[in-house]
Design an enzyme around this catalytic site. Structure first.
Site, PDB file in Angstrom:
ATOM      1  N   THR A   1      -1.684  -3.133   3.786  1.00  9.38           N
ATOM      2  CA  THR A   1      -2.917  -3.896   3.568  1.00  9.38           C
ATOM      3  C   THR A   1      -2.966  -5.180   4.378  1.00  9.38           C
ATOM      4  O   THR A   1      -4.004  -5.527   4.950  1.00  9.38           O
ATOM      5  CB  THR A   1      -3.084  -4.216   2.069  1.00  9.38           C
ATOM      6  OG1 THR A   1      -3.236  -2.988   1.349  1.00  9.38           O
ATOM      7  CG2 THR A   1      -4.296  -5.090   1.825  1.00  9.38           C
TER       8      THR A   1
ATOM      9  N   THR B   1       3.902  -4.267   4.674  1.00  8.45           N
ATOM     10  CA  THR B   1       2.810  -3.808   3.831  1.00  8.45           C
ATOM     11  C   THR B   1       1.698  -3.322   4.739  1.00  8.45           C
ATOM     12  O   THR B   1       1.507  -3.879   5.825  1.00  8.45           O
ATOM     13  CB  THR B   1       2.272  -4.932   2.922  1.00  8.45           C
ATOM     14  OG1 THR B   1       0.984  -4.589   2.428  1.00  8.45           O
ATOM     15  CG2 THR B   1       2.150  -6.244   3.663  1.00  8.45           C
TER      16      THR B   1
ATOM     17  N   CYS C   1       0.326   3.094   1.586  1.00 10.43           N
ATOM     18  CA  CYS C   1       0.791   1.873   0.929  1.00 10.43           C
ATOM     19  C   CYS C   1       2.307   1.989   0.886  1.00 10.43           C
ATOM     20  O   CYS C   1       2.839   3.072   0.606  1.00 10.43           O
ATOM     21  CB  CYS C   1       0.202   1.755  -0.475  1.00 10.43           C
ATOM     22  SG  CYS C   1       0.836   0.347  -1.404  1.00 10.43           S
TER      23      CYS C   1
ATOM     24  N   GLU D   1       4.455   1.295  -1.135  1.00 12.13           N
ATOM     25  CA  GLU D   1       5.059   1.701  -2.405  1.00 12.13           C
ATOM     26  C   GLU D   1       4.844   3.172  -2.747  1.00 12.13           C
ATOM     27  O   GLU D   1       5.516   3.696  -3.639  1.00 12.13           O
ATOM     28  CB  GLU D   1       4.495   0.863  -3.576  1.00 12.13           C
ATOM     29  CG  GLU D   1       5.017  -0.555  -3.652  1.00 12.13           C
ATOM     30  CD  GLU D   1       4.265  -1.496  -2.721  1.00 12.13           C
ATOM     31  OE1 GLU D   1       4.790  -2.570  -2.429  1.00 12.13           O
ATOM     32  OE2 GLU D   1       3.148  -1.138  -2.283  1.00 12.13           O
TER      33      GLU D   1
END
Length: 230
Positions: free
Chosen positions: A85, A83, A196, A198
């Site tokens: 973040t 990820t 991100c 996704e």
């Protein structure tokens, strides 16, 4: 081949892509029945998202440090945080694990520079777009990202958490992202970072003529490079 330790589940939709890409790349590079040596620590993302929303970054750091240390005990030889973040606490995770950490922003910045892109649009969670940990890392690598305005950041963040992290891919959301990209192009963007893990579920190189940098794919390629170098 070295064993990679993955910290995933944030969300599992993109972690599944990591698993698929790492194994596919291993087969492509080594041939036959080869696959990647992987250990996965997968979290409950509802708990992580709640801590993010409340701003409890100390609590999140403790969770990530625990994951890094557990991966080392399990036999991992490097850490891959699946990820963007949660690279906010990359240094702490690396220290807790006592292992090399393959940083997603470093490999993304290097890919941008190699492509001659210096001012890419950054589409990511609000945390990644607004906090310094990621943008400063990109700048250190020679890239100065451009982010949407507040309304645009809210839109991008909402689609990530309410749709993509739940496996929902909508044409209207893709159109909204592409409209933002065109706005950022007018502001000087010369590429697009899918910041991100996704976002690659929604848009890709086929949707814009700007260079697109899928951080998930770049991260997997760098991680497998490390694994095969050992």
């Amino acid at each position: 081949m070295r064993t990679l330790g993955l910290i995933g589940g944030m969300s599992w939709e993109s972690t599944a892509i990591y698993y698929r890409l790492l194994n596919r790349l291993a087969r492509e590079r080594l041939g036959g029945l080869h696959s990647a040596r992987l250990i996965l620590w997968s979290v409950d993302f509802a708990e992580i998202a709640a801590l993010q929303a409340s701003g409890d970054w100390d609590g999140l750091t403790a969770r990530m440090e625990e994951a890094g240390a557990a991966l080392r005990r399990a036999g991992a030889e490097a850490v891959v945080i699946c990820t963007n973040t949660m690279h906010r606490m990359a240094a702490e995770v690396e220290a807790a694990a006592g292992l090399p950490l393959i940083h997603i922003a470093d490999v993304t910045a290097a890919a941008c520079v190699d492509a001659g892109v210096r001012r890419p649009a950054l589409l990511a969670t609000r945390y990644t777009m607004e906090q310094d940990f990621y943008r400063e890392r990109l700048r250190a690598g020679g890239v100065n990202p451009i982010t949407p305005d507040d309304a645009g950041r809210t839109l991008v963040h909402r689609i990530i958490y309410e749709e993509l992290c739940q496996g929902i891919v909508r044409d209207e959301s893709r159109a909204a992202y592409l409209e933002l990209i065109e706005t950022l192009r007018r502001d000087g963007a010369d590429g697009v970072i899918l910041g991100c893990t996704e976002v690659g579920l929604l848009i890709g190189p086929e949707h814009t003529d700007l260079p697109v940098f899928d951080t998930t794919a770049l991260h997997c390629a760098a991680a497998l490079d490390f694994a095969l170098a050992g």
